[in-house]
Motif scaffolding. Structure first.
Motif, PDB file in Angstrom:
ATOM      1  N   ASP A 249     -16.199 124.806  55.002  1.00  0.00           N
ATOM      2  CA  ASP A 249     -16.316 126.081  54.282  1.00  0.00           C
ATOM      3  C   ASP A 249     -15.134 126.999  54.557  1.00  0.00           C
ATOM      4  N   VAL A 250     -14.601 126.963  55.778  1.00  0.00           N
ATOM      5  CA  VAL A 250     -13.402 127.745  56.085  1.00  0.00           C
ATOM      6  C   VAL A 250     -12.232 127.254  55.237  1.00  0.00           C
ATOM      7  N   ILE A 251     -12.077 125.934  55.163  1.00  0.00           N
ATOM      8  CA  ILE A 251     -11.000 125.357  54.361  1.00  0.00           C
ATOM      9  C   ILE A 251     -11.209 125.660  52.877  1.00  0.00           C
ATOM     10  N   ALA A 252     -12.459 125.571  52.412  1.00  0.00           N
ATOM     11  CA  ALA A 252     -12.758 125.860  51.007  1.00  0.00           C
ATOM     12  C   ALA A 252     -12.375 127.290  50.651  1.00  0.00           C
TER      13      ALA A 252
ATOM     14  N   LEU B   5     -19.237 124.007  50.590  1.00  0.00           N
ATOM     15  CA  LEU B   5     -19.797 122.667  50.667  1.00  0.00           C
ATOM     16  C   LEU B   5     -21.086 122.528  49.863  1.00  0.00           C
ATOM     17  N   ASP B   6     -21.962 123.520  49.922  1.00  0.00           N
ATOM     18  CA  ASP B   6     -23.263 123.431  49.258  1.00  0.00           C
ATOM     19  C   ASP B   6     -23.308 124.193  47.949  1.00  0.00           C
ATOM     20  N   GLU B   7     -22.124 124.556  47.443  1.00  0.00           N
ATOM     21  CA  GLU B   7     -22.062 125.230  46.151  1.00  0.00           C
ATOM     22  C   GLU B   7     -21.632 124.251  45.066  1.00  0.00           C
ATOM     23  N   GLU B   8     -22.204 124.377  43.920  1.00  0.00           N
ATOM     24  CA  GLU B   8     -21.767 123.603  42.767  1.00  0.00           C
ATOM     25  C   GLU B   8     -20.922 124.500  41.887  1.00  0.00           C
TER      26      GLU B   8
ATOM     27  N   ASN C 120      -8.193 117.782  48.380  1.00  0.00           N
ATOM     28  CA  ASN C 120      -7.283 118.573  49.209  1.00  0.00           C
ATOM     29  C   ASN C 120      -7.920 119.017  50.522  1.00  0.00           C
ATOM     30  N   VAL C 121      -9.193 118.701  50.725  1.00  0.00           N
ATOM     31  CA  VAL C 121      -9.872 119.119  51.952  1.00  0.00           C
ATOM     32  C   VAL C 121      -9.545 118.215  53.149  1.00  0.00           C
ATOM     33  N   PRO C 122      -9.667 116.866  53.046  1.00  0.00           N
ATOM     34  CA  PRO C 122      -9.467 116.019  54.241  1.00  0.00           C
ATOM     35  C   PRO C 122      -8.155 116.247  54.991  1.00  0.00           C
ATOM     36  N   PRO C 123      -6.975 116.333  54.312  1.00  0.00           N
ATOM     37  CA  PRO C 123      -5.751 116.543  55.101  1.00  0.00           C
ATOM     38  C   PRO C 123      -5.693 117.888  55.807  1.00  0.00           C
ATOM     39  N   MET C 124      -6.485 118.870  55.346  1.00  0.00           N
ATOM     40  CA  MET C 124      -6.531 120.161  56.029  1.00  0.00           C
ATOM     41  C   MET C 124      -7.217 120.047  57.382  1.00  0.00           C
ATOM     42  N   GLY C 125      -7.878 118.913  57.636  1.00  0.00           N
ATOM     43  CA  GLY C 125      -8.480 118.682  58.944  1.00  0.00           C
ATOM     44  C   GLY C 125      -7.452 118.648  60.063  1.00  0.00           C
TER      45      GLY C 125
ATOM     46  N   LEU D 147     -13.312 119.321  61.488  1.00  0.00           N
ATOM     47  CA  LEU D 147     -13.630 118.609  60.254  1.00  0.00           C
ATOM     48  C   LEU D 147     -13.496 117.100  60.470  1.00  0.00           C
ATOM     49  N   LEU D 148     -12.596 116.699  61.373  1.00  0.00           N
ATOM     50  CA  LEU D 148     -12.346 115.281  61.644  1.00  0.00           C
ATOM     51  C   LEU D 148     -13.158 114.872  62.872  1.00  0.00           C
TER      52      LEU D 148
END
Length: 588
Positions: A83-86, A94-97, A391-396, A402-403
């Motif tokens: 959620d911070v990254i989002a 994460l839980d928003e559509e 674009n979220v995973p590499p921000m880990g 996150l990782l």
């Protein structure tokens, strides 16, 4: 080579003359890069071996002695990091559509968008685990049977079953082929290096780890470089070793190269230092983002600064696992059994998807991709699907919670005591392991006095993100002049460095990570002159050629008889000169 010759000869002439008998080895946790110094690029081969086994019950993976379930606290921390990254990337939490048609979708092509990646949507195939000779003879017999008439159908069936039983399994399989073996086959996958250390555990002894390393490297030397064992005394080896290795691990590597593989001589170079020379630099903060570990070290005027070494316990494979978790949470992953623990072929697929589609950019980033399913011995199934939040995973890298390290955590340190303490200084102990594979090389010898970086062993793992680690690493030098220079000379190596958008994201976050009381206002990541995956290897090749014949080289006979006394800190006395040669080579 004489100094006069080095000053007058063309770099290409030096590399061709000396590099043809110089093998450069850069081992990592997931891949090993090996090649002749005269080559432009090395072979990049998965660092694993699968051995045929008759054990029951059987483990598919040798070091799989863990609970792959993450704790509730880890799960909550991961969701919080998402959620911070989002929020930073301006995408739904994460839980928003996302509201339909709220903004245009950024859909990627099936063949990807990353210019560094060749089209990779073709599926992997299962490895043939039978010896080729046996298969060909079976086919010949089968073709003969087709032309001959059988009077008794039952007899024909029995003969076919007999031929199937005659097929012989390959004793061992190395490299990518080992990762593509079906879990149904009687093989056990071994990874001798895990998270930057020899993968020793109560299930995987030191002797077995070293034997697996020997088999993998010997196979590469014979099958890829075509150097038979009886000719290796005419070759020298350059070991480009990560800073994560302890002294004892380095000593075992040297024994492996000089005794097990029979090289005539060898030398050890640090991975970070080699990376600087590989890009024609003299001063830089080297950030090596490997598959399982990220290591940092500062280099000043061709010399390593030991106190700056930092290790982060995550890398490219963790980004791939995070990609899978993200898709499953958003329910965009097909209903297939993807399991990187029991099916390493699934990790190969995830790495492909990560390399092709993941990048750091603002806004929703989605792509249509082909995902493959691999069931026991069956051909791969193809599933065209829409991947989201790519674009979220590499921000880990910047938000490591996150990782979650829920796969292959490092073994407890107490396990090392069962197989000789890897953390003991080699000159403080007697080397008397009763092992016929590696005879005694003597104890009490100050082998590493010329390698202060190894002797100091700053192996503390940092529980921070990449930006904070870089800032802390550079500020630990304690001098404002070198700090300013290093903040403008950040060098990224490793395959993850090819991630689109990483450089700008890194520069921005490192600048914000610098404390406000520090007089630093500029951060710059230097562009690599070649594929960052191979930069340390290339630097090892250049250093090996230019440094050949000096005190740091260890002869095989000296090592076997009584160990070696390296010298008196003379290895890099001409570092400025070597640096000039390195830059001359790269510019030619």
């Amino acid at each position: 080579m004489s100094q006069d010759y080095l000053k007058t000869a063309l770099p290409s002439q030096i590399m061709s003359e000396r590099g043809s008998n110089l093998v450069v080895i850069n081992p990592g946790s997931a891949n090993v890069r090996i090649g002749l110094a005269s080559q432009d690029t090395p072979f990049n081969i998965p660092h694993c071996i699968a051995r045929h086994t008759k054990q029951v019950p059987r483990r598919n993976v040798q070091d799989q002695m863990l609970n792959s379930q993450i704790t509730t606290a880890q799960h909550m921390e991961r969701e919080k990091a998402y959620d911070v990254i989002a929020s930073i990337l301006k995408i739904p939490f994460l839980d928003e559509e996302a509201p339909s048609n709220a903004f245009p979708r950024k859909m990627g092509r099936v063949d990807g968008h990353n210019p560094h990646i060749i089209r990779k949507d073709l599926p992997f195939s299962w490895t043939n685990v039978y010896e080729v000779a046996s298969m060909s003879s079976a086919l010949e017999t089968s073709s003969k049977d087709v032309t001959s008439e059988s009077l008794d159908p039952k007899e024909d069936t029995d003969s076919k079953e007999l031929r199937l039983n005659e097929r012989k399994f390959r004793e061992f399989i190395c490299g990518e082929e080992a990762l593509r073996i079906s879990p149904a086959e009687p093989y056990c996958l071994n990874r001798p290096i895990r998270r930057g250390h020899l993968n020793i555990s109560q299930h995987y002894s030191m002797q077995q780890v070293l034997e697996d390393l020997h088999t993998i490297w010997d196979w590469i030397l014979v099958e890829k470089l075509h150097i038979p064992r009886n000719e290796r005394n005419m070759y020298s080896a350059v070991l480009v070793l990560p800073e994560t290795f302890d002294n004892r691990e380095i000593k075992e590597m040297l024994s492996l190269v000089l005794q097990g593989l029979c090289f005539g001589s060898a030398v050890v170079h640090q991975e970070g230092l080699a990376a600087v020379f590989g890009n024609g630099l003299s001063t830089a903060c080297v950030v090596n983002i490997g598959a399982q570990v990220t290591s940092l070290i500062c280099i000043e005027d061709g010399g390593a600064l030991p106190t700056t070494v930092k290790t982060l316990p995550f890398g490219g494979e963790d980004i791939s696992r995070c990609l899978l978790w993200t898709q499953r949470h958003h329910q965009t992953w097909p209903q297939i059994r993807t399991d990187i623990l029991t099916k390493p072929i699934d990790l190969l697929m995830l790495n492909q998807l990560k390399e092709t589609y993941c990048e750091i950019k603002e806004g929703e980033h989605e792509a249509v991709a082909v995902v493959h399913s691999y069931e026991d011995r069956a051909p791969a199934g193809s599933h065209k699907t829409r991947l989201t939040a790519l674009n979220v995973p590499p921000m880990g890298l910047f938000y490591p919670t996150l990782l979650v390290p829920d796969v292959y955590p490092p073994p407890p340190r107490t396990w090392f005591n069962d197989y000789e303490d890897m953390l003991e200084e080699p000159w403080h102990m007697e080397y008397t392991r009763p092992d016929t594979f590696y005879p005694n090389v003597g104890g009490g010898i100050p082998m590493w006095e010329s390698y202060p970086i190894f002797a100091s062993k700053p192996k503390r793992e940092e529980k921070v993100g990449l930006a904070e680690a870089i800032s802390n690493c550079i500020l630990s030098t304690g001098r404002i002049d070198i700090q300013r220079k290093l903040f403008c000379s950040i060098q990224l190596t490793g395959g993850v460095a090819l991630t689109n958008g990483l450089v700008s994201a890194l520069e921005e976050r490192v600048l914000h990570a610098i404390p406000p009381n520090e007089a630093i206002d500029t951060v710059e990541v230097l562009q690599s002159r070649m594929n960052p995956t191979f930069v340390p290897w290339k630097g090892g090749a250049i250093l090996g050629v230019l440094d050949l014949g000096r005190d740091a080289w260890i002869n095989r006979e000296d090592w076997i008889q009584n160990g070696i006394h390296v010298g008196s800190n003379r290895k890099y006395k001409d570092s400025y000169y070597i640096q000039a040669q390195a830059m001359c080579y790269l510019n030619s």
